[in-house]
Write a protein that holds these residues in place. Structure first.
Motif, PDB file in Angstrom:
ATOM      1  N   GLN A 132       0.829  -1.210   0.000  1.00  0.00           N
ATOM      2  CA  GLN A 132       0.000   0.000   0.000  1.00  0.00           C
ATOM      3  C   GLN A 132       0.861   1.257   0.000  1.00  0.00           C
ATOM      4  N   GLN A 133       1.986   1.221   0.706  1.00  0.00           N
ATOM      5  CA  GLN A 133       2.888   2.365   0.698  1.00  0.00           C
ATOM      6  C   GLN A 133       3.462   2.609  -0.689  1.00  0.00           C
ATOM      7  N   GLU A 134       3.835   1.549  -1.392  1.00  0.00           N
ATOM      8  CA  GLU A 134       4.334   1.705  -2.751  1.00  0.00           C
ATOM      9  C   GLU A 134       3.249   2.223  -3.691  1.00  0.00           C
ATOM     10  N   GLN A 135       2.006   1.765  -3.500  1.00  0.00           N
ATOM     11  CA  GLN A 135       0.913   2.244  -4.343  1.00  0.00           C
ATOM     12  C   GLN A 135       0.662   3.741  -4.143  1.00  0.00           C
ATOM     13  N   ARG A 136       0.784   4.198  -2.901  1.00  0.00           N
ATOM     14  CA  ARG A 136       0.607   5.633  -2.651  1.00  0.00           C
ATOM     15  C   ARG A 136       1.725   6.441  -3.295  1.00  0.00           C
ATOM     16  N   GLN A 137       2.937   5.925  -3.267  1.00  0.00           N
ATOM     17  CA  GLN A 137       4.043   6.632  -3.912  1.00  0.00           C
ATOM     18  C   GLN A 137       3.847   6.705  -5.428  1.00  0.00           C
ATOM     19  N   VAL A 138       3.394   5.604  -6.021  1.00  0.00           N
ATOM     20  CA  VAL A 138       3.132   5.603  -7.454  1.00  0.00           C
ATOM     21  C   VAL A 138       2.002   6.568  -7.800  1.00  0.00           C
ATOM     22  N   ALA A 139       0.959   6.604  -6.951  1.00  0.00           N
ATOM     23  CA  ALA A 139      -0.146   7.534  -7.204  1.00  0.00           C
ATOM     24  C   ALA A 139       0.318   8.982  -7.103  1.00  0.00           C
ATOM     25  N   ALA A 140       1.228   9.263  -6.158  1.00  0.00           N
ATOM     26  CA  ALA A 140       1.737  10.631  -6.030  1.00  0.00           C
ATOM     27  C   ALA A 140       2.564  11.023  -7.247  1.00  0.00           C
ATOM     28  N   VAL A 141       3.392  10.103  -7.742  1.00  0.00           N
ATOM     29  CA  VAL A 141       4.190  10.404  -8.930  1.00  0.00           C
ATOM     30  C   VAL A 141       3.291  10.583 -10.149  1.00  0.00           C
ATOM     31  N   THR A 142       2.251   9.769 -10.251  1.00  0.00           N
ATOM     32  CA  THR A 142       1.313   9.896 -11.371  1.00  0.00           C
ATOM     33  C   THR A 142       0.589  11.235 -11.341  1.00  0.00           C
ATOM     34  N   ALA A 143       0.181  11.651 -10.130  1.00  0.00           N
ATOM     35  CA  ALA A 143      -0.483  12.949 -10.026  1.00  0.00           C
ATOM     36  C   ALA A 143       0.475  14.093 -10.346  1.00  0.00           C
ATOM     37  N   ALA A 144       1.745  13.939  -9.982  1.00  0.00           N
ATOM     38  CA  ALA A 144       2.715  14.991 -10.291  1.00  0.00           C
ATOM     39  C   ALA A 144       2.986  15.102 -11.779  1.00  0.00           C
ATOM     40  N   GLN A 145       2.803  14.031 -12.505  1.00  0.00           N
ATOM     41  CA  GLN A 145       3.025  14.028 -13.956  1.00  0.00           C
ATOM     42  C   GLN A 145       1.757  14.345 -14.739  1.00  0.00           C
ATOM     43  N   GLY A 146       0.744  14.823 -14.069  1.00  0.00           N
ATOM     44  CA  GLY A 146      -0.484  15.194 -14.759  1.00  0.00           C
ATOM     45  C   GLY A 146      -1.379  14.027 -15.093  1.00  0.00           C
ATOM     46  N   GLY A 147      -1.339  12.978 -14.318  1.00  0.00           N
ATOM     47  CA  GLY A 147      -2.191  11.824 -14.543  1.00  0.00           C
ATOM     48  C   GLY A 147      -1.626  10.779 -15.466  1.00  0.00           C
TER      49      GLY A 147
END
Length: 437
Positions: free
Chosen positions: A389-404
């Motif tokens: 779950q921690q890795e999934q949150r990090q991936v979601a944060a990077v995805t949001a930073a890249q504009g989805g």
């Protein structure tokens, strides 16, 4: 032949009337038969002949003959049921309207918060009160993963030895002492002050406070007691990090993050520490550090060579295309000469990182197996779920930073990963999670 009729029975004289009148209930006396020299033979009566009736026995009355019907009388039947008259409706009585009572609806109950990490009611809480402890005779071993790790570091070691030998030329006749000192420096990996310096400066660890030690030591005693290991041979360190992680370094260091120490129940914290103990017991920690230490001169030389090459390439590009071509030919000839003189050994270095990553992933699975064999399989599975779950949150944060734009993991990054993915590790724990027959 004509059948003759059977002879009729003999007739006896009637008894005197006086005897009949005197005793009507006694049987009448019969006359004595005349004395003859031999009783006359009478023919047997026919079975169809009727026995003579006693004169005083009245004949039983015959029952009257009733007429019998051969067939029951036929009654008229109707195929349709009779029509029932409708029932009269009850009279409607006036009723008094009752007032409507509205009961207060209780608010929905709030969900109960999960038990705190230190709560004994937590499903992953374990008891740490242990009496006698059995210490195993074999405290450590070197498994195939540790041996394979050392063998994979051999090309790096040879390159480092070449670099150290070139540097020893500076010292002239005393250059061999420089090489021997470098070879003996590997023993510092198991030296306690050197380990402390490594943990403090490279791994960013610190000694635990008295409160943190009171939290860690009972859990560590439970882990080492189950493994049969002397726990006082190891040192517990803490990393100031808000991420779930732990580390097994050098020969005697077990470090956990502040998040793992404060946010995990003691059962899951024990699973993390048992995993790191598995790295020490299997020899993964010291073999990785020893290989890294002897590969360090070659790594430093490679970084220096790459930086010098980059500077020379920028300088040659400033002149013209001829300078770039000349620089490319020079570097290519030097690399070809190096590969030819070392029998292609530098080419192995290109494949070593992938092989080391594969061995590292195997070491992680072996450490998981060590923790699961000590009875921490459910707790370790819960920790892996939290890591996922921690890795999934990090991936979601990077995805949001890249504009989805989703982050795509390349095949090269998967081959160079030091840890197996979540599903692979959970698959290898299934043998310990299923109930034993």
């Amino acid at each position: 032949m004509t059948q003759q009729p059977p002879p009729s029975p003999p007739e006896y004289p009637e008894p005197p009337a006086q005897a009949q009148q005197s005793s009507p209930y006694l049987p009448p006396p019969y006359p004595q038969a005349p004395q003859h020299p031999q009783a006359p033979q009478y023919p047997h009566a026919s079975p169809y002949a009727q026995a003579p009736q006693h004169p005083m026995t009245p004949e039983p009355p015959q029952p009257p003959v009733y007429p019998t019907a051969t067939e029951p009388p036929a009654y008229p039947t109707s195929t349709e049921p009779p029509v029932q008259p409708p029932a009269p409706e009850p009279p409607a009585y006036p009723t008094t309207p009752q007032p409507t009572v509205t009961l207060p609806v209780p608010p929905p109950s709030a969900p109960q918060p999960p038990p705190a990490p230190g709560d004994p009611a937590h499903p992953h809480h374990i008891a740490t009160d242990r009496g006698r402890v059995h210490i195993s005779a074999q405290q450590r071993r070197t498994d195939a993963t540790a041996v394979g790790n050392l063998l994979l570091y051999l090309p790096h070691f040879l390159c480092s030895l070449l670099v150290v030998a070139l540097l020893s030329l500076i010292f002239g006749d005393l250059g061999f002492l420089f090489v021997l000192a470098w070879l003996a420096s590997g023993a510092l990996v198991f030296h306690r002050p050197a380990e402390s310096a490594l943990a403090r400066h490279l791994l960013r660890l610190r000694y635990p406070t008295p409160q943190e030690r009171a939290r860690l030591e009972p859990v560590w005693r439970e882990v080492t007691a189950r493994a049969g290991v002397e726990g006082r041979n190891y040192e517990l360190w803490v990393e100031d990090s808000d991420h779930l992680n732990a580390v097994a370094a050098a020969g005697h260091i077990v470090g956990v993050t502040r998040f793992a120490m404060n946010e995990l129940p003691n059962g899951e914290l024990a699973a993390v520490m048992a995993h790191e103990l598995g790295h020490h017991v299997g020899g993964h920690a010291w073999s990785s550090l020893l290989g890294y230490w002897y590969a360090l001169p070659g790594r430093i030389a490679w970084r220096v060579l790459r930086a010098v090459t980059g500077v020379m390439f920028r300088i040659s590009r400033a002149f013209s295309c001829f300078g770039v071509v000349f620089f490319g030919l020079f570097v290519g000839g030097l690399a070809l000469a190096t590969i030819s003189s070392l029998y292609g050994l530098p080419l192995l270095i290109l494949a070593v990182p992938y092989a080391l990553a594969a061995v590292g992933r195997r070491a992680e699975l072996r450490a998981d197996q060590h923790a699961a064999a000590l009875g921490f399989a459910p707790m370790l599975a819960a920790v892996l779920e939290k890591l996922h779950q921690q890795e999934q949150r990090q991936v979601a944060a990077v995805t949001a930073a890249q504009g989805g734009v989703p982050v795509a993991e390349s095949p090269v990054s998967r081959l160079l990963a030091s840890h197996p993915d979540y599903y692979t590790r959970l698959h290898h724990l299934q043998a310990y999670l299923q109930p034993q027959r």
